[in-house]
Design a protein around this motif. Structure first.
Motif, PDB file in Angstrom:
ATOM      1  N   TYR A   1      -2.486  -8.924   4.097  1.00  0.00           N
ATOM      2  CA  TYR A   1      -3.605  -8.828   3.162  1.00  0.00           C
ATOM      3  C   TYR A   1      -4.903  -8.712   3.960  1.00  0.00           C
ATOM      4  CZ  TYR A   1      -6.855 -10.160  -0.577  1.00  0.00           C
ATOM      5  OH  TYR A   1      -7.873 -10.173  -1.492  1.00  0.00           O
ATOM      6  N   GLY A   2      -5.748  -7.769   3.559  1.00  0.00           N
ATOM      7  CA  GLY A   2      -7.006  -7.612   4.270  1.00  0.00           C
ATOM      8  C   GLY A   2      -7.835  -6.480   3.720  1.00  0.00           C
ATOM      9  N   PRO A   3      -9.003  -6.240   4.293  1.00  0.00           N
ATOM     10  CA  PRO A   3      -9.912  -5.191   3.812  1.00  0.00           C
ATOM     11  C   PRO A   3      -9.268  -3.807   3.862  1.00  0.00           C
ATOM     12  CG  PRO A   3     -11.036  -6.666   5.347  1.00  0.00           C
ATOM     13  CD  PRO A   3      -9.576  -7.006   5.414  1.00  0.00           C
ATOM     14  N   ILE A   4      -9.750  -2.927   2.976  1.00  0.00           N
ATOM     15  CA  ILE A   4      -9.260  -1.554   2.909  1.00  0.00           C
ATOM     16  C   ILE A   4     -10.307  -0.637   3.548  1.00  0.00           C
ATOM     17  CG2 ILE A   4      -8.479   0.293   1.367  1.00  0.00           C
ATOM     18  CD1 ILE A   4      -8.196  -1.908  -0.812  1.00  0.00           C
ATOM     19  N   PRO A   5      -9.948   0.110   4.560  1.00  0.00           N
ATOM     20  CA  PRO A   5     -10.909   1.086   5.106  1.00  0.00           C
ATOM     21  C   PRO A   5     -11.230   2.138   4.047  1.00  0.00           C
ATOM     22  CG  PRO A   5      -9.052   0.742   6.596  1.00  0.00           C
ATOM     23  CD  PRO A   5      -8.677   0.107   5.300  1.00  0.00           C
ATOM     24  N   LEU A   6     -12.519   2.389   3.816  1.00  0.00           N
ATOM     25  CA  LEU A   6     -12.913   3.304   2.755  1.00  0.00           C
ATOM     26  C   LEU A   6     -14.163   4.063   3.164  1.00  0.00           C
ATOM     27  CD1 LEU A   6     -11.730   3.839  -0.099  1.00  0.00           C
ATOM     28  CD2 LEU A   6     -13.456   2.290  -1.014  1.00  0.00           C
TER      29      LEU A   6
ATOM     30  N   THR B   1      -9.470   7.865  -3.129  1.00  0.00           N
ATOM     31  CA  THR B   1      -9.992   7.648  -1.776  1.00  0.00           C
ATOM     32  C   THR B   1     -10.566   8.900  -1.128  1.00  0.00           C
ATOM     33  OG1 THR B   1      -7.755   7.990  -0.909  1.00  0.00           O
ATOM     34  CG2 THR B   1      -8.447   5.714  -1.325  1.00  0.00           C
TER      35      THR B   1
ATOM     36  N   SER C   1       0.848  -1.194   0.000  1.00  0.00           N
ATOM     37  CA  SER C   1       0.000   0.000   0.000  1.00  0.00           C
ATOM     38  C   SER C   1       0.885   1.245   0.000  1.00  0.00           C
ATOM     39  CB  SER C   1      -0.907  -0.001   1.234  1.00  0.00           C
ATOM     40  OG  SER C   1      -1.612   1.222   1.345  1.00  0.00           O
TER      41      SER C   1
END
Length: 362
Positions: free
Chosen positions: A57-62, A150, A40
Motif C-alpha cells: 500500500y502506498g502513493p500512486i505515481p500520477l 491516468t 493494481s
C-alpha cells in the motif's frame, strides 16, 4: 465478460507491526486506517487489461495532467469481507458490485473490467491482508475497488489509459454518534437530475454532497436527505444510503430506481428478504409532505436507511428549515431490527444462504 490475468505479488517490506495492528483492530473506526497491501491493474487502448499486481500500500505515481484530475473520470465500489464463525473469510454479493462497477464505467466512458477479474482482485487482497479483520463485535474488512483515468492530456474526451485499484480498511461502526437511531436533515441542494450520473457510483456525486452534508452536521444531524431535482418534493436518497418506509399495516415503500438514485446492493437484498417475510413491498415515489403527515398520524411507524457501510440504520428524526418531526418512538423499530438481523446473519455465516449471496474464499 470473462478474463483472467496472473497476479504478481510483491510483499510489503515493512508490514505494520503486530502490536500496532492489534491496537488498530480493537478500535478501527471507519475508513481511517488501511491494510499493508493493495491491488493494481492497468488498462490501455492497445493492451487492454494488463499488469495485475498485489503490492505494498502506498502513493500512486500520477502525472499532473492525468485526466482524472481535470475531467473527473473516476468510479468506485464499496463492499465488505467477513470472518465467519468457522474462521473462513467471505464476501457478500461481490458479483453484484462487479456489475454495478461496470454500469458506472459505461456512464463515465471508461473501460469495463471483466467481472471475474474484479472479484479475483478482491480475493487476492483479502488473502494478502487476512490478519487485518477487526476484533470488535460487528467488525469487518471494508474494501474499496476504484478506477481512475491516468492518461496525461488536456482535452475533453475519454482517456486512453486507466488504473484499477483495490484498497482495504478495517471497519467498525459507520456512525460515530452512538445514537439508537439517526437524525437527518432535508437539504435544499440537489444530488442528481434526470439524465445525469445519479445511478453511477462516481466521486463527482459525492463531491456535490459535501456542502449539504456539512450543513446537516452543523445543524446537529447525522445525515443529509436529498429530494428530486424537478419538483423538490419526492424522496430520493441520503448522502450515501437508500431509504425504506415501514407502515402500520406492515407494508414497505422504497423510492424507485429512475436513474437518479444509486441502485444499492443492500437495498436489493432487503427487498428480497422483506418479500420472503410475506410483506407487501412497493417501489414507488413518496413525498416529504406525505412522510410528515404519515408520521404525525401514526400510519408510518419506522424508517430505515441502508447501505454497505452502515448496513441497516434506523431513522428517528427528520428536520428541515420549517421544523422537525419524529418517526414512531424515535428509536429502532421492530421490523428494522428483524431485517437487519436476517441480513447480517447471512453475511456473517450465522444463517443459511439460500440465495447464493455469500462467496467463501478458499
Amino acid at each position: 465478460m470473462s478474463a483472467s490475468l496472473p497476479f504478481a505479488h510483491a510483499p510489503h517490506p515493512a508490514p505494520t507491526a503486530a502490536a500496532v495492528r492489534a491496537e488498530v483492530l480493537a478500535n478501527p473506526g471507519f475508513g481511517t486506517r488501511f491494510t499493508d497491501h493493495m491491488v493494481s491493474i492497468d488498462w490501455s487502448e492497445d493492451k487492454g487489461w494488463h499488469d495485475a499486481q498485489v503490492l505494498p500500500y502506498g502513493p500512486i505515481p500520477l502525472d499532473p495532467a492525468a485526466s482524472v484530475l481535470h475531467y473527473a473520470q473516476e468510479i468506485f465500489e464499496g463492499l465488505k469481507a467477513y470472518r465467519h464463525p468457522d474462521g473462513s473469510m467471505a464476501l457478500f454479493r461481490p458479483d453484484a458490485n462487479a456489475r454495478r462497477f461496470n454500469a458506472s464505467a459505461k456512464r463515465l466512458a471508461m473501460p469495463e473490467l471483466p467481472e471475474d477479474l474484479f472479484v479475483e482482485a478482491i480475493h487476492q487482497l483479502v488473502r494478502a491482508d487476512k490478519d487485518w479483520f477487526p476484533t470488535v463485535e460487528g467488525g469487518s474488512l471494508y474494501l474499496r475497488p476504484f478506477m481512475i483515468a491516468t492518461e496525461a492530456f488536456l482535452g475533453v474526451r475519454p482517456a486512453k489509459q486507466y488504473k484499477f485499484l483495490v484498497i482495504a480498511s478495517p471497519a467498525g461502526n459507520y456512525f460515530k454518534s452512538g445514537a439508537p437511531a439517526v437524525s437527518i436533515w432535508v437539504s435544499d441542494y440537489t444530488r442528481a437530475a434526470p439524465g445525469g450520473t445519479g445511478a453511477a457510483k462516481c466521486g463527482g456525486n459525492y463531491a456535490a454532497s459535501l456542502v449539504p452534508t456539512a450543513e446537516a452536521f452543523a445543524q446537529g444531524h447525522d445525515q443529509v436527505l436529498f429530494l428530486d431535482a424537478a419538483e423538490h418534493k419526492w424522496i430520493e436518497e441520503l448522502g450515501g444510503m437508500n431509504l425504506f418506509f415501514v407502515f402500520a399495516d406492515g407494508s414497505l415503500i422504497t423510492p424507485p430506481l429512475t436513474g437518479t438514485i444509486l441502485p444499492g446492493i443492500t437495498r436489493d437484498s432487503l427487498l428480497t428478504l422483506a418479500r420472503e417475510e410475506g410483506l407487501n413491498v412497493r417501489e414507488e415515489r413518496y413525498s416529504l409532505d406525505q412522510w410528515r403527515a404519515d408520521a404525525a398520524s401514526g400510519q408510518l411507524v419506522e424508517v430505515f436507511a441502508c447501505g454497505t457501510a452502515a448496513v441497516v440504520t434506523p431513522v428517528g428524526k427528520v428536520a428541515d428549515r420549517g421544523g422537525e418531526f419524529t418517526i414512531g418512538s424515535g428509536g429502532p423499530g421492530q421490523l428494522t431490527g428483524k431485517l437487519k438481523a436476517r441480513l447480517t446473519a447471512i453475511q456473517r455465516g450465522e444463517a443459511p444462504d439460500s440465495h447464493g449471496w455469500v462467496s467463501v474464499l478458499d
